[in-house]
Design an enzyme around this catalytic site. Structure first.
Site, PDB file in Angstrom:
ATOM      1  N   ASN A   1     -10.205  -3.018   2.628  1.00 11.56           N
ATOM      2  CA  ASN A   1      -9.939  -2.965   1.194  1.00 11.56           C
ATOM      3  C   ASN A   1     -11.238  -2.727   0.436  1.00 11.56           C
ATOM      4  O   ASN A   1     -12.318  -2.726   1.025  1.00 11.56           O
ATOM      5  CB  ASN A   1      -9.330  -4.292   0.715  1.00 11.56           C
ATOM      6  CG  ASN A   1      -7.849  -4.417   1.082  1.00 11.56           C
ATOM      7  OD1 ASN A   1      -7.171  -3.426   1.361  1.00 11.56           O
ATOM      8  ND2 ASN A   1      -7.345  -5.636   1.069  1.00 11.56           N
TER       9      ASN A   1
ATOM     10  N   HIS B   1       0.835  -1.218   0.000  1.00  7.35           N
ATOM     11  CA  HIS B   1       0.000   0.000   0.000  1.00  7.35           C
ATOM     12  C   HIS B   1       0.867   1.265   0.000  1.00  7.35           C
ATOM     13  O   HIS B   1       0.513   2.268   0.628  1.00  7.35           O
ATOM     14  CB  HIS B   1      -0.943   0.025   1.206  1.00  7.35           C
ATOM     15  CG  HIS B   1      -1.939  -1.088   1.221  1.00  7.35           C
ATOM     16  ND1 HIS B   1      -3.198  -0.986   0.687  1.00  7.35           N
ATOM     17  CD2 HIS B   1      -1.855  -2.362   1.699  1.00  7.35           C
ATOM     18  CE1 HIS B   1      -3.857  -2.125   0.852  1.00  7.35           C
ATOM     19  NE2 HIS B   1      -3.057  -2.977   1.460  1.00  7.35           N
TER      20      HIS B   1
HETATM   21 FE1  HDD Z   1      -2.324  -4.850   5.545  1.00  8.53          FE
HETATM   22  C1  HDD Z   1      -0.916  -1.783   5.205  1.00  8.53           C
HETATM   23  C2  HDD Z   1      -5.327  -3.602   4.364  1.00  8.53           C
HETATM   24  C3  HDD Z   1      -3.694  -7.986   5.666  1.00  8.53           C
HETATM   25  C4  HDD Z   1       0.504  -6.003   6.959  1.00  8.53           C
HETATM   26  N1  HDD Z   1      -2.986  -3.052   4.894  1.00  8.53           N
HETATM   27  C5  HDD Z   1      -2.251  -1.904   4.834  1.00  8.53           C
HETATM   28  C6  HDD Z   1      -3.066  -0.831   4.353  1.00  8.53           C
HETATM   29  C7  HDD Z   1      -4.304  -1.352   4.109  1.00  8.53           C
HETATM   30  C8  HDD Z   1      -4.250  -2.745   4.459  1.00  8.53           C
HETATM   31  C9  HDD Z   1      -5.494  -0.611   3.582  1.00  8.53           C
HETATM   32  C10 HDD Z   1      -2.596   0.584   4.136  1.00  8.53           C
HETATM   33  C11 HDD Z   1      -2.857   1.454   5.308  1.00  8.53           C
HETATM   34  C12 HDD Z   1      -2.440   2.854   4.997  1.00  8.53           C
HETATM   35  O1  HDD Z   1      -3.078   3.470   4.138  1.00  8.53           O
HETATM   36  O2  HDD Z   1      -1.475   3.300   5.601  1.00  8.53           O
HETATM   37  N2  HDD Z   1      -4.109  -5.651   5.028  1.00  8.53           N
HETATM   38  C13 HDD Z   1      -5.237  -4.953   4.680  1.00  8.53           C
HETATM   39  C14 HDD Z   1      -6.359  -5.837   4.681  1.00  8.53           C
HETATM   40  C15 HDD Z   1      -5.909  -7.073   5.033  1.00  8.53           C
HETATM   41  C16 HDD Z   1      -4.495  -6.953   5.269  1.00  8.53           C
HETATM   42  C17 HDD Z   1      -7.774  -5.419   4.339  1.00  8.53           C
HETATM   43  C18 HDD Z   1      -6.663  -8.341   5.203  1.00  8.53           C
HETATM   44  C19 HDD Z   1      -7.933  -8.405   5.475  1.00  8.53           C
HETATM   45  N3  HDD Z   1      -1.692  -6.673   6.151  1.00  8.53           N
HETATM   46  C20 HDD Z   1      -2.427  -7.831   6.157  1.00  8.53           C
HETATM   47  C21 HDD Z   1      -1.656  -8.870   6.794  1.00  8.53           C
HETATM   48  C22 HDD Z   1      -0.470  -8.317   7.183  1.00  8.53           C
HETATM   49  C23 HDD Z   1      -0.508  -6.932   6.761  1.00  8.53           C
HETATM   50  C24 HDD Z   1      -2.130 -10.289   7.006  1.00  8.53           C
HETATM   51  C25 HDD Z   1       0.720  -8.915   7.888  1.00  8.53           C
HETATM   52  C26 HDD Z   1       0.716  -9.990   8.571  1.00  8.53           C
HETATM   53  N4  HDD Z   1      -0.503  -4.055   5.917  1.00  8.53           N
HETATM   54  C27 HDD Z   1       0.495  -4.702   6.568  1.00  8.53           C
HETATM   55  C28 HDD Z   1       1.678  -3.819   6.874  1.00  8.53           C
HETATM   56  C29 HDD Z   1       1.201  -2.446   6.346  1.00  8.53           C
HETATM   57  C30 HDD Z   1      -0.158  -2.765   5.760  1.00  8.53           C
HETATM   58  C31 HDD Z   1       2.970  -4.319   6.389  1.00  8.53           C
HETATM   59  C32 HDD Z   1       2.125  -1.679   5.421  1.00  8.53           C
HETATM   60  C33 HDD Z   1       2.151  -0.268   5.915  1.00  8.53           C
HETATM   61  C34 HDD Z   1       1.399  -0.303   7.152  1.00  8.53           C
HETATM   62  O3  HDD Z   1       0.971  -1.560   7.417  1.00  8.53           O
HETATM   63  O4  HDD Z   1       1.192   0.637   7.883  1.00  8.53           O
HETATM   64  O5  HDD Z   1       1.914  -3.795   8.234  1.00  8.53           O
END
Ligand code: HDD
Length: 712
Positions: free
Chosen positions: A150, A77
């Protein structure tokens, strides 16, 4: 609305942010220490042509600051756009939740929302075929609640343990960092074809949902089943939905590809422009509620994030509305530094044991530590709650507060026990007391094993044109894979969803749908390979179709914010233009004048009109509809410019509404429109209303087969 627009509407959060705003107006330049600067162009040298001196602290401050301007982009993202707004509750749902935001209808809860693509880097195109992030930060009076969702209601995997594998497979391949912001490559399909739990989200990714017309025209989903907890401590399961007031609309893949070249900031610009124009994007918040006792009444597991609850089984109750009404002041300070954590909840909302959600509760805090530099990221203005915070956490990188006093521990008597604990009755958070009788075990629940029923339900629920887009998308994506065994394995899995779909894709690839999967593949990845384990002998069919999954059943009642290209040259008919333009703007559409050149264009009443875009600088794919006013001289000029002909042909090919006045028909006769004059979205010399209705329909899909013949 205009009054509100001019005064830039405030929320409690935007008021709070003002304390951090820095106006750079009528001020002289200083260093970070407040020293007045009188030269920022020349370094300090030993003589006019001599070496620069180490002493030059002005140079060092400027350059070191520049050298460290970047922070790590989000691992997923990375590309996104944000906006401020507020949430209002229609009716209290205190029977389900004690959360203030869900009880108090008089509140305007401030929000900050960030939309994003997933796979691409920060500078990648908005129009990638991808899932879109839909993350909402509610600054509530009981603390911050983040709903990090999402634009698709399900996720690729069932357990957070697989997230790094999923992301490594979709990101650019590590040896040559290709392709950027695209799932169409071997490693992704290698992973997908071996992990059939991905198929549901995967088929959504192949649908039009992956190429939205606008962030403002997407649904949002919390995806996981969460809990709502009421005052009595009773829990209900809940799924959260955001429903856009403008309906759910998409572009075509051919447009997406071209928009990426013409304006790779298309979605970012669209969101910004709509808010600046006072056309505030709105979504209604809906909930699907399931009583605890009904947990096991479904043919799927509520804890499985690859499954949705069809709205036909549990209707979505609309409970409130979110409005985005203010653009950020500074992209980096707000949109880049905002940190969303699914672990940010408030009393009245709680988690379930969804294993994907459980892993997320760890990951997001962890990622902010390296992205934002330490544990004090909550002190960054955009991340600060609107309520005061007090605890005994101390120090760390970038501590910007000055905690006073002698104690930083609990319990204490020196500070009279402060900060003291809140009792539950005072709003202290207590986790839902779920009864658990379990073995410690590293496995996946059998109830998660059905990987095919819901992708099949989704495909069955789509209209003919949507199904065609899915087939085209699979053909494109798999066509980009270099390895035939991966393509064949995918064809086999697609056939488990729908045989006809697999046959269509196979034809496009010039391959056969294999009868079975090659053994060596399963051996290579072990006996537990999903592909073997999760082939259900028969797909479950608990619903023939779920109409709510199809964009054909979205709203088609408004042309608000739709962009209409008006093609003109000197001498265009002012009378016709005025009539049409007034009618369109009355309905909230944005009328844009496209002319052979920039600057001004002169109508047949000898008035000058500002040109919004010279034909050379714009493309048909950036507009929703085309209008050609009459005026003999204007039409004659337009006919001589090949790009105007291409512009119309492309709009026609993309099934958009086209209107022309009597003389404009002359121009249409030079285009492919001539072959479909009875088309319901082509209005020649008709009242504006016919055109307006055609634009509201978004596209005329009846034209779909005919326009394939157009060689644009
Ligand atoms: Fe995630 C960012 C949505 C599963 C680890 N995720 C991130 C963002 C969104 C989502 C919208 C951007 C937030 C922003 O605008 O700063 N992610 C989801 C959804 C998931 C999902 C809807 C499942 C239902 N994500 C998911 C899993 C993991 C992550 C299973 C790790 C185990 N996601 C992350 C992250 C991020 C992230 C690496 C990257 C930047 C942040 O978190 O702040 O931690």
């Amino acid at each position: 609305m205009d009054q509100e627009k001019n005064s830039k509407p405030e929320t409690k959060k935007t008021e709070d942010l003002k304390a951090y705003h820095k106006e750079i107006k009528d001020t002289g330049m200083t260093t970070n220490q407040g020293l007045k600067v009188n030269d920022t162009n020349n370094s300090l040298k030993a003589g006019e042509r001599g070496a620069t001196l180490l002493e030059d602290f002005l140079l060092r401050e400027k350059i070191t600051s520049f050298d460290h301007e970047r922070i790590p982009e989000r691992i997923v993202h990375a590309r996104g756009s944000g906006a401020h707004g507020y949430f209002e509750l229609y009716d209290s749902i205190e029977q389900y939740s004690k959360a203030g935001i869900f009880n108090d209808t008089s509140r305007k809860t401030p929000v900050f929302v960030r939309f994003s693509t997933v796979a691409g880097s920060k500078g990648s195109t908005d129009l990638a075929r991808d899932v879109r992030g839909f993350a909402v930060k509610f600054y509530t009076d009981e603390g911050t609640w983040d709903l990090v969702g999402n634009n698709m209601p399900i996720f690729f995997i069932q357990d957070a343990m697989k997230f790094p594998d999923l992301i490594h497979s979709v990101k650019p391949e590590p040896h040559r960092e290709i392709p950027q912001a695209a799932s169409a490559h071997d490693t992704f399909y290698d992973f997908v074809s071996h992990s059939t739990e991905t198929l549901h989200n995967q088929i959504w990714l192949m649908s039009d949902r992956a190429i939205p017309r606008s962030y403002r025209m997407m649904e949002g989903f919390g995806i996981h089943t969460f809990r709502l907890i009421n005052k009595e401590g009773v829990s209900h399961f809940v799924k959260f939905h955001w429903k856009p007031k403008l309906g759910v609309h998409s572009v075509l893949w051919d447009e997406a590809v071209k928009i990426s070249g013409a304006d790779s900031d298309f979605h970012r610009r669209d969101l910004w422009d709509a808010i600046e124009a006072g056309q505030y994007p709105e979504w209604e918040l809906g909930i699907q509620v399931v009583a605890e006792n009904d947990e096991f009444k479904f043919d799927f597991d509520l804890l499985d994030p690859t499954k949705l609850i069809p709205e036909e089984l549990v209707p979505v109750q609309i409970i409130g509305k979110m409005t985005l009404n203010r653009n950020p002041e500074n992209f980096f300070a707000e949109t880049e530094q905002v940190a969303f954590l699914p672990g940010h909840i408030v009393p009245g909302i709680d988690f379930t044991n969804d294993p994907l959600l459980q892993g997320r509760l760890f990951s997001y805090r962890d990622t902010q530590l390296s992205r934002l530099g330490g544990p004090n990221f909550h002190q960054i203005p955009i991340n600060r709650p609107v309520v005061p915070t007090h605890n005994n956490q101390r120090d760390g990188m970038m501590q910007t507060e000055i905690p006073k006093g002698q104690t930083a521990y609990f319990p204490n008597s020196i500070s009279a026990g402060c900060p003291h604990l809140a009792k539950m009755a005072e709003g202290g958070f207590t986790s839902y007391e779920e009864r658990i009788d379990a073995r410690k075990i590293r496995t996946r629940s059998e109830s998660f094993n059905d990987h095919f029923s819901q992708p099949a339900l989704f495909y069955r629920s789509l209209s003919k044109w949507e199904q065609q887009h899915v087939a085209d998308a699979y053909t494109f994506e798999l066509g980009k894979c270099m390895q035939q065994p991966i393509q064949e394995r995918m064809l086999w899995v697609i056939a488990q969803i729908d045989e006809g779909l697999a046959q269509k894709v196979a034809k496009g690839l010039g391959l056969e749908v294999p009868k079975s999967i090659e053994q060596p593949i399963n051996q290579a990845i072990g006996a537990d390979a999903d592909v073997e384990k999760h082939q259900p002998p028969q797909k479950k069919n608990y619903l023939d179709a779920s109409p709510s999954l199809s964009q054909a059943n979205t709203k088609f009642d408004s042309i608000a914010t739709r962009k209409v290209a008006v093609l003109v040259a000197d001498g265009f008919s002012m009378e016709n233009f005025r009539k049409m333009s007034d009618a369109l703007t009355m309905e909230g559409a944005m009328v844009k004048i496209i002319a052979p050149h920039g600057g001004k264009v002169i109508c047949d009443e000898n008035m000058e009109h500002k040109v919004d875009a010279a034909i050379l600088t714009t493309e048909s794919v950036l507009y929703d509809a085309v209008y050609i006013p009459g005026g003999t001289k204007s039409i004659a000029t337009l006919k001589t410019e090949a790009k105007f002909i291409k512009f119309i042909n492309e709009a026609f090919m993309h099934c958009k509404a086209i209107a022309a006045d009597a003389q404009g028909q002359d121009l249409l006769d030079a285009t492919y429109v001539v072959s479909c004059k009875n088309d319901k979205a082509v209005s020649i010399n008709q009242e504006a209303q016919a055109f307006i209705e055609a634009i509201a329909q978004h596209r005329n899909w009846d034209r779909m087969d005919e326009v394939k013949k157009i060689p644009v």
